[in-house]
Design an enzyme around this catalytic site. Structure first.
Site, mmCIF file in Angstrom:
data_model
loop_
_atom_site.group_PDB
_atom_site.id
_atom_site.type_symbol
_atom_site.label_atom_id
_atom_site.label_comp_id
_atom_site.label_asym_id
_atom_site.label_seq_id
_atom_site.Cartn_x
_atom_site.Cartn_y
_atom_site.Cartn_z
ATOM 1 C CE LYS A 117 -14.643 -33.346 -9.906
ATOM 2 N NZ LYS A 117 -16.097 -33.430 -10.045
HETATM 3 C C1 LIG Z 1 -16.901 -32.890 -10.799
HETATM 4 C C2 LIG Z 1 -18.058 -33.615 -11.349
HETATM 5 C C3 LIG Z 1 -18.817 -33.083 -12.397
HETATM 6 C C4 LIG Z 1 -18.552 -31.718 -12.980
HETATM 7 O O1 LIG Z 1 -17.321 -31.653 -13.668
HETATM 8 P P1 LIG Z 1 -16.670 -30.232 -14.010
HETATM 9 O O2 LIG Z 1 -15.312 -30.542 -14.484
HETATM 10 O O3 LIG Z 1 -16.666 -29.471 -12.715
HETATM 11 O O4 LIG Z 1 -17.539 -29.593 -15.032
HETATM 12 C C5 LIG Z 1 -19.857 -33.843 -12.897
HETATM 13 N N1 LIG Z 1 -20.149 -35.047 -12.386
HETATM 14 C C6 LIG Z 1 -19.430 -35.595 -11.384
HETATM 15 C C7 LIG Z 1 -19.814 -36.938 -10.862
HETATM 16 C C8 LIG Z 1 -18.368 -34.903 -10.823
HETATM 17 O O5 LIG Z 1 -17.677 -35.446 -9.815
#
Ligand SMILES: *Cc1c(COP(=O)(O)O)cnc(C)c1O
Length: 472
Positions: A117
């Site tokens: 993110k």
């Molecule tokens: C946010 C996240 C996900 C899921 O990703 P999406 O875009 O919500 O499908 C999977 N693994 C980790 C470590 C995350 O931070």
């Protein structure tokens, strides 16, 4: 590029409006009117270029207009990913690492909060800063987090002046490190809400607030979740960067994506729609497997969320699936509005058999139990001495099943490595007997004071809390 809503045929909006609104006024999600495409010659010309340069080319058709010039986009990307930026701890930003024959990890956790993110949110915060630089009003960032969005958003947004950030997380359902990354942030303009509920409750509450147009206008609410198009667009870049790392003698790669809100894997779908050659996009789930069941049966049917050792995927309502569904049903916004209403009232909907077949041609699927996840962390460690986080391990487990089922092939499989293993010490310890230490800049937070407000899952209480702070 102009943006349309998945739920009604209202007049298209600019990129700036799509990013600042986040959610369309009809409750739908924004999508570009068309998918811009790159020719294979253009693609080849990106080989060997820096991450920032690739991003500049991929994002140009989505964002360049009277609100953002080529030079302004390049400046934002340079600030995030350029050679003089120290936000990411490797100049490659998203290194590709081989772990076995034909098997690779795309490491997306080299940012300040150790999950993928950071890549979209560092970009989004600066983009919003640019779009609002001449506005005198304050901004209110709001987000729901299943664990990792919160800290990435706080880190990226806290430096914007005139901005406050409110993050809702499900109380007791994220790891201690994930929580501390948010609650120990030094900025007094960051507000952590521990909601008595699940991630789905947090996300539903944020969507309801955004649909309250008076409230949203009054406080300039901007969502930082992957419902925001700015996030998805940025995430397409690493699919391009990864695929460009292979030469033409390889078959195009298949991507395995640990999935919760369907944002990351949808970014892969965008890259595919833009002309990036790839095999399948494989949706990997833990035991919260609503998407797995959808791809197996054609029916989306909600179930209870059961906590797992990969908490960022403990989700039943995957918001971004609506974006794919829109394309799947021929961009028929009335059909989407109908399906989404059915889903919200009855907890299920089904697509036609023909659409189900179409969806399965693009997406594969697989799932891993907690036991299988922990076994995979151990196995990868024994074979490579690399420690992978539980979300990544779900993906690698699914990747290995996928390879077994398809039989002999030279097609590379890239598993997205979504988080750093130091974020999940308890599970890592269970798997390999010791935890991975936190990187030095994060160590202090284990002693720092936490700031968090527990709040009941009640729209009015949350509204009063926010307006009490922002309206004061
Ligand atoms: C946010 C996240 C996900 C899921 O990703 P999406 O875009 O919500 O499908 C999977 N693994 C980790 C470590 C995350 O931070």
């Amino acid at each position: 590029m102009k943006y349309i809503s998945t739920r009604s045929a209202t007049s298209p909006v600019t990129a700036r409006e799509a990013v600042l609104n986040g959610l369309a006024p009809d409750g739908g999600l924004y999508l570009p009117e068309t998918w811009p495409t790159l020719s294979s010659i253009e693609l080849q010309s990106l080989k060997g270029r820096s991450f920032a340069a690739i991003a500049g080319r991929i994002l140009a058709p989505f964002f360049l207009d009277e609100d953002l010039s080529d030079a302004e986009l390049a400046k934002i990307l340079d600030d995030c990913f350029g050679p003089t930026s120290s936000i990411f701890d490797t100049p490659q930003i998203t290194p590709l690492v081989q772990i076995a024959d034909h098997q690779y990890l795309l490491e997306l956790f080299h940012g300040p909060t150790l999950a993928f993110k950071d890549i979209p949110l560092q970009f989004l915060a600066r983009l919003i800063g640019h779009y609002t630089q001449n506005r005198a009003t304050n901004l209110t960032f709001i987000g729901a987090t299943s664990g990792d969005t919160g800290s990435a958003a706080i880190h990226a947004c806290a430096h914007l002046k005139n901005a406050r950030t409110f993050i809702l997380h499900p109380a007791g359902k994220i790891s201690e490190i994930q929580r501390r990354q948010m609650t120990t942030h030094v900025s007094s303009r960051v507000y952590n809400i521990a909601l008595d509920g699940t991630f789905d409750d947090c996300q539903a509450l944020v969507k309801t607030l955004l649909n309250d147009h008076d409230f949203t206008k009054q406080f300039n609410l901007i969502p930082v979740n992957s419902i925001n198009w700015g996030r998805i667009a940025m995430q397409t870049v690493y699919y391009f960067a990864a695929a460009l790392a292979f030469n033409e003698t390889h078959s195009p790669p298949t991507f395995v994506v640990p999935t919760g809100n369907f944002g990351n894997v949808f970014a892969g779908y965008v890259a595919r729609s833009m002309g990036l050659p790839m095999g399948q996009l494989v949706v990997a789930s833990n035991h919260n497997d609503i998407l797995y069941r959808f791809f197996k049966t054609g029916e989306m049917a909600i179930d209870r969320v059961v906590p797992s050792c990969s908490p960022s995927m403990d989700i039943q309502v995957s918001s971004n699936f609506e974006r794919f569904l829109f394309d799947l049903v021929g961009r028929d916004s009335r059909a989407i509005a109908h399906l989404m209403e059915k889903f919200s009232n009855h907890g299920n909907f089904r697509v036609t058999a023909a659409d189900h077949i179409k969806a399965c041609a693009i997406f594969g699927t697989g799932r891993a139990s907690d036991e299988q996840t922990i076994a995979m962390i151990k196995r990868v460690y024994n074979e490579t001495k690399m420690v992978i986080d539980p979300h990544t391990a779900v993906g690698v487990h699914v990747a290995q099943d996928y390879m077994k089922n398809r039989g002999p092939s030279h097609e590379p499989i890239i598993s997205l490595a979504c988080a750093h293993p130091a974020k999940f010490p308890d599970t890592i310890k269970k798997a390999i007997g010791f935890a991975v230490p936190l990187p030095d800049p994060l160590k202090h937070m284990m002693q720092a004071t936490e700031r968090v407000t527990p709040i009941r899952n009640d729209l009015n209480i949350v509204k009063n809390y926010i307006s009490g702070i922002v309206g004061a």
